[in-house]
Design a protein around this motif. Structure first.
Motif, short mmCIF file in Angstrom:
data_model
loop_
_atom_site.label_atom_id
_atom_site.label_comp_id
_atom_site.label_asym_id
_atom_site.label_seq_id
_atom_site.Cartn_x
_atom_site.Cartn_y
_atom_site.Cartn_z
N MET A 292 79.74 -10.54 74.29
CA MET A 292 79.35 -10.64 75.69
C MET A 292 80.40 -9.96 76.56
O MET A 292 81.59 -10.04 76.29
CB MET A 292 79.24 -12.11 76.11
N ALA A 293 79.94 -9.32 77.61
CA ALA A 293 80.83 -8.66 78.55
C ALA A 293 81.05 -9.57 79.76
O ALA A 293 80.25 -10.46 80.04
CB ALA A 293 80.22 -7.33 78.99
N LYS A 294 82.13 -9.30 80.48
CA LYS A 294 82.41 -10.07 81.70
C LYS A 294 82.02 -9.23 82.91
O LYS A 294 82.19 -8.01 82.92
CB LYS A 294 83.89 -10.43 81.78
N PHE A 295 81.51 -9.93 83.93
CA PHE A 295 81.07 -9.28 85.17
C PHE A 295 81.63 -10.03 86.36
O PHE A 295 81.71 -11.26 86.35
CB PHE A 295 79.54 -9.23 85.24
N LEU A 296 81.98 -9.26 87.37
CA LEU A 296 82.50 -9.81 88.61
C LEU A 296 81.38 -9.82 89.63
O LEU A 296 80.74 -8.80 89.89
CB LEU A 296 83.65 -8.93 89.12
N TYR A 297 81.11 -11.00 90.18
CA TYR A 297 80.20 -11.12 91.32
C TYR A 297 81.09 -11.18 92.56
O TYR A 297 81.96 -12.05 92.66
CB TYR A 297 79.40 -12.42 91.27
N VAL A 298 80.88 -10.25 93.47
CA VAL A 298 81.59 -10.27 94.74
C VAL A 298 80.55 -10.59 95.80
O VAL A 298 79.58 -9.85 95.98
CB VAL A 298 82.27 -8.92 95.05
N TYR A 299 80.75 -11.71 96.47
CA TYR A 299 79.82 -12.15 97.51
C TYR A 299 80.23 -11.50 98.83
O TYR A 299 81.39 -11.59 99.24
CB TYR A 299 79.84 -13.68 97.62
N HIS A 300 79.28 -10.83 99.47
CA HIS A 300 79.53 -10.16 100.73
C HIS A 300 78.70 -10.80 101.82
O HIS A 300 77.55 -11.19 101.60
CB HIS A 300 79.15 -8.68 100.65
N GLY A 301 79.26 -10.87 103.00
CA GLY A 301 78.53 -11.36 104.15
C GLY A 301 79.46 -11.97 105.17
O GLY A 301 80.62 -12.24 104.90
N SER A 302 78.92 -12.16 106.33
CA SER A 302 79.75 -12.70 107.40
C SER A 302 79.18 -14.01 107.93
O SER A 302 79.33 -14.33 109.09
CB SER A 302 79.86 -11.68 108.53
N SER B 104 75.02 -10.87 100.39
CA SER B 104 74.56 -10.12 99.22
C SER B 104 75.58 -10.31 98.11
O SER B 104 76.67 -10.84 98.34
CB SER B 104 74.42 -8.62 99.55
N ILE B 105 75.22 -9.88 96.91
CA ILE B 105 76.13 -9.97 95.77
C ILE B 105 76.28 -8.58 95.16
O ILE B 105 75.30 -7.94 94.80
CB ILE B 105 75.59 -10.94 94.68
N GLU B 106 77.52 -8.15 95.05
CA GLU B 106 77.85 -6.91 94.36
C GLU B 106 78.29 -7.30 92.95
O GLU B 106 79.07 -8.24 92.78
CB GLU B 106 78.98 -6.21 95.10
N ILE B 107 77.77 -6.60 91.95
CA ILE B 107 78.06 -6.95 90.55
C ILE B 107 78.70 -5.74 89.87
O ILE B 107 78.17 -4.64 89.94
CB ILE B 107 76.76 -7.35 89.82
N ALA B 108 79.83 -5.98 89.22
CA ALA B 108 80.52 -4.90 88.52
C ALA B 108 81.02 -5.40 87.17
O ALA B 108 81.50 -6.54 87.07
CB ALA B 108 81.70 -4.39 89.35
N PRO B 109 80.94 -4.56 86.14
CA PRO B 109 81.51 -4.94 84.85
C PRO B 109 83.04 -4.96 84.95
O PRO B 109 83.63 -4.13 85.63
CB PRO B 109 81.04 -3.84 83.90
#
Length: 107
Positions: free
Chosen positions: A1-11, A97-102
């Protein structure tokens, strides 16, 4: 399994009333419960950021796409990570929103 970063964006704003905070935490805990062992780091909300530019200038505006928090999960691939994100309670607010990056493991 790979790891992913969820970055939550919004104000959006954090709930100020106790009942709202409790409901928000229950929603997040429910989502984390559905994800189970895929949650590597439940993360945290973050405060207002500053941006350091190449010339050393510092902007204190929260950035062009303000970060609200993060989570790290495990998934088969980025499509699986996207699928897991779709039920995130933060998406109930259209300001987020959610930005997703490996996450790329180095050495």
């Amino acid at each position: 399994m790979a790891k992913f970063l969820y970055v939550y964006h919004g104000s959006g704003k954090m709930p100020t009333e106790e009942a709202e905070r409790k409901a928000a935490m229950e929603a997040w805990n429910g989502w984390y419960g559905k994800l189970g062992s895929a949650v590597v780091d439940g993360g945290n909300p973050v405060g207002m950021s500053k941006t350091v530019l190449p010339d050393g200038k510092v902007e204190n505006n929260g950035g062009s796409n303000p970060t609200a928090g993060y989570t790290i999960i495990e998934a088969k691939d980025i499509d699986d990570a996207v699928s897991k994100a779709k039920d995130c309670p933060i998406l109930k607010d259209p300001a987020f929103s959610i930005e997703i990056a490996p996450i790329i493991e180095m050495g």
